[in-house]
Each structure stands twice: as C-alpha cells, then as structure tokens.
Motif scaffolding. Sequence first.
Motif, PDB file in Angstrom:
ATOM      1  N   UNK A  72      -7.702 -20.121  27.506  1.00 53.71           N
ATOM      2  CA  UNK A  72      -8.913 -20.888  27.273  1.00 53.71           C
ATOM      3  C   UNK A  72     -10.150 -20.057  27.615  1.00 53.71           C
ATOM      4  N   UNK A  73     -10.031 -19.254  28.658  1.00 55.95           N
ATOM      5  CA  UNK A  73     -11.179 -18.456  29.077  1.00 55.95           C
ATOM      6  C   UNK A  73     -11.509 -17.357  28.070  1.00 55.95           C
ATOM      7  N   UNK A  74     -10.467 -16.828  27.430  1.00 59.32           N
ATOM      8  CA  UNK A  74     -10.722 -15.827  26.387  1.00 59.32           C
ATOM      9  C   UNK A  74     -11.418 -16.463  25.192  1.00 59.32           C
ATOM     10  N   UNK A  75     -11.049 -17.687  24.893  1.00 61.54           N
ATOM     11  CA  UNK A  75     -11.736 -18.402  23.811  1.00 61.54           C
ATOM     12  C   UNK A  75     -13.207 -18.609  24.164  1.00 61.54           C
ATOM     13  N   UNK A  76     -13.456 -18.928  25.398  1.00 56.69           N
ATOM     14  CA  UNK A  76     -14.837 -19.122  25.841  1.00 56.69           C
ATOM     15  C   UNK A  76     -15.618 -17.813  25.741  1.00 56.69           C
TER      16      UNK A  76
END
Length: 227
Positions: A47-51
């Motif tokens: 999720x953090x990479x998507x952010x």
Amino acid sequence: MAIYSMLFSLYGPQGWWPLIEYSGDNPTKTGSIRGYHKENYDLPETDNQRFEIMIGAILTQNTAWTSAEKALMNLHDMGALNVLKILEMDEEILKEAIRCAGFLNQKSIYIREIARFFMDLNGRIPTRKQILSVKGVGEETADSILLYAYKQPEFVIDAYTRRLLFHWGLIEEKTKYKDVKVLFESNLPQDVPLFQEYHALIVEHAKRYYQKKPYGLNDPLKVMMDK
DNA sequence: AACCAGGACGTGA
DNA sequence: TCACGTCATGGT
C-alpha cells in the motif's frame, strides 16, 4: 502494436514506475538514482508503494522526473514517504522538502489532498472518477495512478505522446485527451504490462528525439511512418 | 537567454 | 466548451 514492437526492440523494458522505497538490486537506469524494476510487473506490492506512486505523479507534473525524484528522496530521508507522516507534517516543512520539484505552493496542497483521499480508500481500488475528483489530479495523473499503482488497463497520454503522434501525422495537434487515449486502447489488447511499457517507451523515445526543436530530427521511426 | 520538464486549475469569453 | 494566464524550480 507495430510501433510498440519497434520501440521495444530499440529500448527494451523500462521498469516503470520507479519506486524509491523498493530494495531490489536491479541495475539502475542511466542518469537516475534508483527505483526502476525492469521486467518486474508485480510492483507495487504494498500500500505504501502505491502511495509513493501517487505522490510522485503529483510531483512530476510539468516537472522533470529527476527533480521529482529529489523531492521524493527528501521525503524518504525524513521518513515521511507515507500517508500518516505526510498528513501530520508541518506544511512549511513539506514545502521545503518538495521545493526542488517546483510549484511548491500548489503541490503541497495537492499532496495533502491525495493523502487524505488515499487514507479514506482504506486499501480499496479507486475508480477513475473518484481519483479525478481530487484537486490536483487531472486526466494524465489519474491514468498514471490507475495504470502504475493499481495495475488497471488505462493508457496514459502525456505531452510527449501528443507530440510524437502529431509529428508522425497520426493525430491533430490538439486532439482531446480522451480521443488520443481511445486511439491507443482501441488498437491494443487490454494488457497492463503492455500499457505500462508502451507509455514508458514513448517517454524514452520522445526524450531522445522530441525534446528540443526541431522535433523529430533523426527519429528512426519517423521515416517508417511516411509509408 | 529562451525554452522545456512524464500538468492542472481558475478565469472570462 | 475553449483559449489563456498562472504556478516555481532546474537543466540545457
């Protein structure tokens, strides 16, 4: 597909979207810091990479990626490349961190807007309409986020794509975004890695032959377009 | 010294 | 809808 094949044979896999917070050991692209992941279409995985892709998409608006990347690295070094830190960070500090990417007053607002949006998503995949409702996210940024962060088959149209197709005689100079997008999507299989590579290849090719005027000088593909 | 960067928004025809 | 000004910094 013929154009894609030629571009791919010229430049190979591009490894987009580059991720700062990715500890792979793939060779870095020449002239950039790091983050490219050639032939790995599983990223982003967290999720953090998507952010991170969302923030990068805002930062690179009308701005060279090298500048956007420096801003991302600043945030990374502050441990602030995640939603919570972005939202609790002092606005002036955020502005200083992204100053190198330009438009700091607007982008600091946009980044906080999309951070709030991302948090409210709570892990869900946003629709195109939902992303477009975020202030600071236009059509290209929305498609970039959908294609590279959420692996949705949305073709990305940017200034380079327009310039290429115009000089190849395939579109009018100010064809609408949607029409250029349909031109690609209606002539290609709806394949995410294909869409990802194609847009990245267009950028790579345009950087080489369509950055400075006269556009298209010595473009090896332009000759073939005339037939 | 102009021109361009992996654009988007606000405004007034 | 559409053309146009504005936003900021950095590299060539």
